[in-house]
Write a protein that holds these residues in place. Structure first.
Motif, short mmCIF file in Angstrom:
data_model
loop_
_atom_site.label_atom_id
_atom_site.label_comp_id
_atom_site.label_asym_id
_atom_site.label_seq_id
_atom_site.Cartn_x
_atom_site.Cartn_y
_atom_site.Cartn_z
N ALA A 406 0.86 -1.19 0.00
CA ALA A 406 0.00 0.00 0.00
C ALA A 406 0.89 1.23 0.00
O ALA A 406 1.90 1.28 0.72
CB ALA A 406 -0.92 0.01 1.21
N GLY A 421 -5.91 2.94 2.33
CA GLY A 421 -5.21 1.71 1.94
C GLY A 421 -4.16 1.30 2.95
O GLY A 421 -4.00 0.11 3.25
N SER A 484 -3.68 -0.02 -2.41
CA SER A 484 -3.65 1.43 -2.19
C SER A 484 -4.92 2.13 -2.65
O SER A 484 -5.33 3.13 -2.05
CB SER A 484 -2.46 2.06 -2.92
OG SER A 484 -1.26 1.44 -2.59
N SER A 542 -9.03 -2.17 -6.61
CA SER A 542 -9.40 -0.77 -6.49
C SER A 542 -10.89 -0.56 -6.62
O SER A 542 -11.63 -1.45 -7.08
CB SER A 542 -8.67 0.07 -7.55
OG SER A 542 -9.09 -0.30 -8.86
#
Length: 751
Positions: A406, A421, A484, A542
């Motif tokens: 991350a 994240g 992330s 994501s």
């Protein structure tokens, strides 16, 4: 009176003669018992002695005389005969030892061949049910609030403080290893002095825009613009530049234009295109938000290389003397971002002439309006940033690992990105440690949890970590999962997966149980790019708004105060819990399934589809014979892998949640397959890299220099596509043959 060390205790009574009496000591009692043995005890002993004598005379002695002694004589005769034969060959004692060792080896081999074991395979359903009950959202909120409580620009005090906090959080979990790794590189920081953007109309001042520390781009080129003509270029795409050139608004070779554009998803292309037509500087306009904010986006050029722009010698270049020598990772022209309102003050001054871009916005004719500004950020050539790494050690194939990564740094508070994240990574590490101590559990293979620094400066942390550990990482790491760009997501929303084709089916299968999963191969840059460039399979999980950096991301408005209300919603709390469980399951299965969940058949299908797109358009210019032969080998390998999985599932009985017993012979076959599969990525790369971009050694999956036209994939066969774009067919053929050679080389380990 002597009492042999015991204190005398008087015996009470009426008889005066008892006043001097004492309780006898234990030794005295024992002596009394031996002396006073009765006749019954003597009879028992006699009977036992008689039985012993009878057994000896009637069983043991005849057995010795009639069986053991004759067998011993036979053994001695055979031994003497055998030794006489051995003496003809060589030294008898040495040969005897050799034969003994050989015999023992045969016995051990037979035992290993047929012995079974339960393998210690985990009951994943049991672990997942425990995790669902163990999620601590209060702890998540506390950590999230602290991590996003201060700006965390790489190379600043905030970077140090947050890195130490993450390190202490991992250490508090008693992980096997925790490290805080320092990496130094080129960084720039907002200037301290106030700055002003001056606007002129026919050389007369008409507007001054005061600039602050927020009018800043990481990796911006320092330079001064003096009364240079201003042109609006819309999004700065190739089509936009084509229209400007066709209308004669700009002329290539003239250095008297400043371009004002809205940010696009491809900032690096906006900069490169501007440099190609000799634009002198760029002003970026931030998107509209409820507050007038400035998007402080990095302007690095990752399509050339990643990492410290002052050090590129590790991937084939000589050490650089300055930040702007080759290879290129930074712009050659000054850039500056403005807020939406600041930008529209300039747009209103541009005449309604030239190219009409819609919404009442025109390019202008390149006359009248000009600007002056100065970019003078503070540059540090060896500024430190930090990665924080924690490890859970595996128990079976301890030379194989995955990394959960991350990003950690942002120019501002970064609550939604990247702090969410980062907090998620810590929460996952904590859940795995809880499971570990509750069930005395360990994964089959190692897990690393790593927050990386320097993301806004061309991914210094990730790239340098790879540089310094290139060979061990390529040997050990078979998958990297980056989280992330995750955020709050409901079951009805799209969960985006960008991954190596080997993991398409696996990730799609796990995620689609709870979300609307959208899966593709990797399509954008990030801290995972250095690993991908060297063939290591990467996956990016994501949600659309975070992935696309929708406002308030990259602005000072991305604070915890803005985001904290989200967790007050019970529905959002459930969404967060479900997300953590899904991520835990992905990691658990990836690292603890006996067979690494790679799908080689799907890998070949995706490569074949992408290759066909090129072949259909360029079959006359390029020869595809070698790569087709290589692909056929991989199709065969995929079939063999599927057959092994089928046989393994048949031989290892499985109930609803856990595997059964596995023979050691089958275990060794499984380990062998896992070792080969984990090396696919590292072996399907070119030793030399792409011809024009040596940093990128992965000729199958990686970024092209320029985004391809609509409908054409820009993240596959990058060297081939780059050469096709310039119609350099000999170079395209070379790149195609390099891919074929890499595929052949990787397939050899399956022979």
């Amino acid at each position: 009176m002597s009492t042999n060390g015991y204190n005398p205790v008087p015996i009470t009574g009426t008889d005066e003669s008892q006043e001097d009496a004492v309780i006898p000591s234990p030794m005295e009692l024992m002596i009394i018992e031996e002396v006073d043995e009765d006749e019954e005890t003597k009879t028992i002993r006699t009977r036992i002695r008689d039985i012993n004598t009878s057994i000896t005379e009637n069983i043991l002695t005849p057995m010795k005389v009639h069986v053991l002694d004759p067998m011993n004589e036979i053994q001695q005769m055979v031994s003497m005969k055998f030794d006489s034969y051995l003496s003809k060959v060589g030294n008898v004692p040495i040969i005897r030892r050799f034969l003994y060792i050989f015999f023992i080896c045969i016995v051990v081999w037979i035992l290993h061949l047929y012995k079974t074991q339960d393998g210690g395979f985990s009951d994943h359903d049991l672990l997942l049910n425990y995790v669902k009950e163990s999620i601590d959202l209060n702890s998540f909120e506390t950590k999230w609030e602290y991590i996003s409580s201060m700006p965390c620009l790489s190379g600043t005090k905030g970077d140090v403080i947050i890195s130490k906090y993450i390190k202490k959080s991992l250490e508090a979990m008693n992980m096997d290893e925790v490290e805080m790794l320092e990496y130094k590189g080129y960084m720039n920081f907002p200037e301290e002095e106030k700055n002003v953007l001056h606007v002129f109309n026919n050389q007369d001042p008409v507007l001054d825009i005061e600039l602050s520390k927020e009018n800043f781009n990481p990796l911006a080129w320092n330079g001064e613009i003096e009364k240079t003509t201003l042109i609006f270029g819309n999004r700065g795409s190739r089509d936009d530049f084509k229209r400007l050139l066709e209308h004669g608004i700009i002329r290539s070779g003239r250095h008297n234009y400043v371009l004002i554009v809205f940010y696009s998803d491809l900032i690096h292309e906006q900069i490169l295109l501007s440099e190609l037509v000799t634009i002198k500087g760029i002003i970026f306009i931030s998107d509209k938000y409820k507050d007038d904010v400035i998007q402080m986006k990095s302007v690095g050029l990752p399509q050339y290389s990643m990492g410290n722009v002052l050090k590129a010698d590790w991937h084939g270049y000589k050490a650089l003397k300055s930040a702007h020598d080759e290879p290129r990772s930074t712009p050659r022209i000054p850039t500056i971002p403005l807020s939406y309102n600041q930008g529209h003050k300039l747009l209103k001054l541009i005449s309604k002439d030239g190219v009409n871009f819609g919404d009442g916005l025109f390019s202008g004719l390149g006359k009248g309006i000009s600007v002056s500004f100065n970019v003078n950020s503070t540059v540090k050539e060896k500024q430190p940033t930090y990665n924080v790494l924690g490890k859970i050690r595996g128990r079976e194939q301890t030379t194989k690992s995955i990394i959960i990564t991350a990003s950690k740094n942002s120019v501002n508070f970064g609550a939604l990105y990247p702090s969410f994240g980062t907090t998620t990574l810590i929460a996952l590490a904590e859940l795995f440690q809880k499971v570990r101590y509750k069930f005395n559990w360990a994964p089959l293979r190692n897990i690393y949890f790593m927050t990386v620094g320097g993301s806004e400066f061309n991914s210094i942390g990730a790239a340098t970590y790879l540089e310094e550990n290139l060979l061990p990482i390529k040997d050990e790491i078979y998958s990297i999962i980056d989280i992330s760009e995750l955020g709050f997501i409901s079951s009805k929303e799209t969960f985006q997966i960008e991954t190596h084709p080997l993991l398409h089916d696996f990730l799609q299968g796990v995620v689609s149980k709870s979300y609307n999963a959208s899966t593709s191969h990797v399509q954008h840059y990030g801290d995972w790019t250095p690993f991908m460039a060297n063939g290591i399979p990467v996956s990016i999980l994501s949600v659309p708004d975070i992935r696309n950096k929708v406002l308030p991301i990259d602005t000072d408005a991305d604070s915890f105060n803005e985001a904290s209300d989200i967790l007050k919603d019970l529905g959002k709390q459930n969404d967060l819990s479900n997300l953590l469980v899904t991520l835990f399951e992905i990691i658990l299965k990836l690292v603890d399934e006996p067979n690494i969940p790679f799908n080689v058949v799907q890998y070949v299908k995706i490569m074949d589809k992408l290759l066909q797109d090129i072949e259909q358009d360029h079959s006359k210019e390029l020869n595809f014979n070698e790569i087709i032969k290589a692909m056929l080998k991989w199709k065969s390998i995929g079939s063999e892998w599927n057959q092994f999985i089928h046989n393994w599932n048949s031989s290892v009985s499985k109930n609803e949640s856990a595997y059964g017993k596995e023979s050691l012979r089958v275990s060794k076959e499984r380990w062998n397959w896992n070792n080969k599969l984990s090396n696919i990525g590292r072996r399907t790369v070119s030793e030399y890299g792409l011809l024009d971009r040596k940093y990128y050694k992965n000729g199958i999956f990686g970024p092209t220099l320029w985004k391809m036209d609509y409908g054409v994939d820009s993240w596959s066969f990058p060297g081939v596509r780059d050469a096709i774009m310039t119609t350099d067919w000999s170079k395209a053929q070379w790149e195609l043959d390099e891919v074929a050679a890499a595929l052949n080389f990787a397939s050899d380990m399956f022979k």
